[in-house]
Design an enzyme around this catalytic site. Structure first.
Site, PDB file in Angstrom:
ATOM      1  N   SER A 153       2.388 -31.949   7.013  1.00 19.04           N
ATOM      2  CA  SER A 153       3.725 -31.881   6.804  1.00 19.04           C
ATOM      3  C   SER A 153       4.479 -31.917   5.333  1.00 19.04           C
ATOM      4  CB  SER A 153       4.298 -31.061   8.118  1.00 19.04           C
ATOM      5  OG  SER A 153       4.969 -32.024   8.423  1.00 19.04           O
ATOM      6  N   ASN A 154       4.260 -33.360   5.566  1.00 14.84           N
ATOM      7  CA  ASN A 154       5.650 -33.823   4.774  1.00 14.84           C
ATOM      8  C   ASN A 154       4.265 -34.099   3.642  1.00 14.84           C
ATOM      9  OD1 ASN A 154       7.397 -35.640   6.350  1.00 14.84           O
ATOM     10  ND2 ASN A 154       6.182 -35.842   7.674  1.00 14.84           N
ATOM     11  N   LEU A 198      -1.061 -51.466   7.993  1.00 13.88           N
ATOM     12  CA  LEU A 198      -1.561 -51.696   6.564  1.00 13.88           C
ATOM     13  C   LEU A 198      -1.499 -53.433   6.674  1.00 13.88           C
ATOM     14  CD1 LEU A 198       0.075 -49.517   3.793  1.00 13.88           C
ATOM     15  CD2 LEU A 198      -2.460 -49.293   4.683  1.00 13.88           C
ATOM     16  N   ASN A 219       7.017 -45.653   4.297  1.00  7.30           N
ATOM     17  CA  ASN A 219       6.881 -44.416   5.779  1.00  7.30           C
ATOM     18  C   ASN A 219       8.154 -44.317   6.014  1.00  7.30           C
ATOM     19  OD1 ASN A 219       4.812 -43.876   7.465  1.00  7.30           O
ATOM     20  ND2 ASN A 219       6.357 -45.334   9.309  1.00  7.30           N
ATOM     21  N   HIS A 272       8.675 -42.326  10.192  1.00  4.20           N
ATOM     22  CA  HIS A 272       9.136 -42.401  11.243  1.00  4.20           C
ATOM     23  C   HIS A 272      10.327 -41.258  12.050  1.00  4.20           C
ATOM     24  CE1 HIS A 272       7.492 -44.459  14.760  1.00  4.20           C
ATOM     25  NE2 HIS A 272       9.147 -44.419  14.967  1.00  4.20           N
ATOM     26  N   SER A 330      13.632 -41.451  10.061  1.00  2.00           N
ATOM     27  CA  SER A 330      13.737 -43.125   8.990  1.00  2.00           C
ATOM     28  C   SER A 330      12.536 -42.805   8.072  1.00  2.00           C
ATOM     29  CB  SER A 330      13.717 -44.684   9.354  1.00  2.00           C
ATOM     30  OG  SER A 330      14.768 -44.390  11.138  1.00  2.00           O
ATOM     31  N   ASP A 365       6.012 -50.071  12.358  1.00  2.00           N
ATOM     32  CA  ASP A 365       7.975 -49.247  11.521  1.00  2.00           C
ATOM     33  C   ASP A 365       9.039 -50.744  11.405  1.00  2.00           C
ATOM     34  OD1 ASP A 365       5.466 -47.085  11.896  1.00  2.00           O
ATOM     35  OD2 ASP A 365       6.455 -47.729  13.864  1.00  2.00           O
ATOM     36  N   LYS A 369      11.706 -31.091  10.875  1.00  2.00           N
ATOM     37  CA  LYS A 369      12.521 -30.289   9.514  1.00  2.00           C
ATOM     38  C   LYS A 369      13.719 -31.050   8.756  1.00  2.00           C
ATOM     39  CE  LYS A 369      13.791 -25.726  11.478  1.00  2.00           C
ATOM     40  NZ  LYS A 369      14.634 -24.840  11.873  1.00  2.00           N
ATOM     41  N   ALA A 370      13.889 -31.927   9.459  1.00  2.00           N
ATOM     42  CA  ALA A 370      15.119 -33.339   9.174  1.00  2.00           C
ATOM     43  C   ALA A 370      14.136 -34.519   8.462  1.00  2.00           C
ATOM     44  CB  ALA A 370      15.810 -33.764  10.025  1.00  2.00           C
ATOM     45  N   GLU A 371      12.230 -34.732   8.450  1.00  2.00           N
ATOM     46  CA  GLU A 371      11.895 -35.253   7.461  1.00  2.00           C
ATOM     47  C   GLU A 371      11.750 -34.536   6.441  1.00  2.00           C
ATOM     48  OE1 GLU A 371       8.137 -36.819   9.801  1.00  2.00           O
ATOM     49  OE2 GLU A 371       9.190 -36.743  11.362  1.00  2.00           O
TER      50      GLU A 371
HETATM   51  C1  GRF Z   1       5.804 -37.155  11.034  1.00  2.00           C
HETATM   52  O1  GRF Z   1       6.774 -37.151  12.849  1.00  2.00           O
HETATM   53  C2  GRF Z   1       5.716 -38.684  10.655  1.00  2.00           C
HETATM   54  O2  GRF Z   1       6.920 -39.223  10.518  1.00  2.00           O
HETATM   55  C3  GRF Z   1       4.982 -39.444  11.108  1.00  2.00           C
HETATM   56  O3  GRF Z   1       3.743 -38.578  11.713  1.00  2.00           O
HETATM   57  C4  GRF Z   1       4.291 -37.177  11.486  1.00  2.00           C
HETATM   58  C5  GRF Z   1       3.298 -36.369  10.227  1.00  2.00           C
HETATM   59  O4  GRF Z   1       3.573 -35.405   9.946  1.00  2.00           O
HETATM   60  N1  GRF Z   1       4.902 -40.251  10.912  1.00  2.00           N
HETATM   61  P1  GRF Z   1       2.725 -34.501   9.256  1.00  2.00           P
HETATM   62  O5  GRF Z   1       0.986 -34.820   9.488  1.00  2.00           O
HETATM   63  O6  GRF Z   1       3.289 -34.737   7.782  1.00  2.00           O
HETATM   64  O7  GRF Z   1       2.854 -32.998   9.580  1.00  2.00           O
END
Ligand code: GRF
Length: 205
Positions: free
Chosen positions: A13-14, A93, A107, A109, A136, A145, A172-174
């Protein structure tokens, strides 16, 4: 145009949020490669449908982390990648990658680091009884992290939240925060390895 690689392991989703932002031309950059360590990752389906170049580098084919990481660096270099964005990439990594892309790996998190690093940060937040959590975006070093924080978004933890409910709110915030930091990277604002001095580093609910 800044060339980004997005590294994924799962849902993606990101990746989708980053791809949409890049496509909308708000960002002077493009996703030039999506790499998954898992052949069946849902993120790969999205990437293929979106016409993004993809590569699978299965960690199971390697017994040594550094050998994997050397091949990963070769792959990134073959695609002329400027910035590496980890988006749900479930591997640490080693310095092989970190030193090949110094201050060029980010990254996301789902906690307000340095609180709740590692696995299940949303459950950790609930168990700790905090009233706020969030996400973050940080530079990646060889730790888990750790690394300088570029930006954070705050979300409330509500009474009765379980990990799924909190994860959803944080996610949602991400999707707002990561494209924002991607834009900074594309605009050269992160070139010194420190975040810009702007209120936009903090996203409030
Ligand atoms: C997210 O919550 C991100 O913060 C964490 O892993 C999840 C990945 O979700 N590192 P997606 O694959 O981007 O939906």
């Amino acid at each position: 145009m800044t060339r980004f690689a997005v590294l994924v392991s799962g849902r993606g989703s990101n990746l989708r949020a980053l791809a949409e932002a890049a496509k909308s031309k708000r960002i002077p950059g493009e996703i030039a490669l999506v790499v998954s360590n898992r052949p069946g990752a849902k993120a790969l389906e999205f990437a293929t449908d979106a016409g993004l170049p993809t590569a699978v580098l299965p960690h199971k084919a390697y017994s040594k982390r550094r050998a994997y990481d050397r091949d990963l660096v070769r792959l990134l270099q073959a695609y002329d990648i400027d910035w590496v964005l980890l988006a749900g990439f479930m591997r640490i990594l080693s310095e092989v990658v970190v030193e090949a892309y110094p201050q060029r790996i980010l990254n996301i998190h789902p906690s307000l680091l340095p609180a709740f690093p590692g696995l299940a940060p949303q459950q950790q937040a609930i168990d700790a009884g905090v009233a706020v959590s969030g996400c973050s975006v940080h530079f990646v070093d060889a730790g888990m992290d750790t690394g300088i924080i570029a930006a954070q978004a705050v979300v409330p933890v509500k009474h009765g939240d379980d990990a799924a409910a909190l994860s959803k709110r944080i996610l949602k915030a991400e999707h707002k925060l990561y494209p924002r930091v991607m834009r900074w990277a594309a605009e050269g604002l992160l070139d010194d390895g420190i975040p810009p001095d702007t209120a936009a580093r903090l996203l409030l609910p």
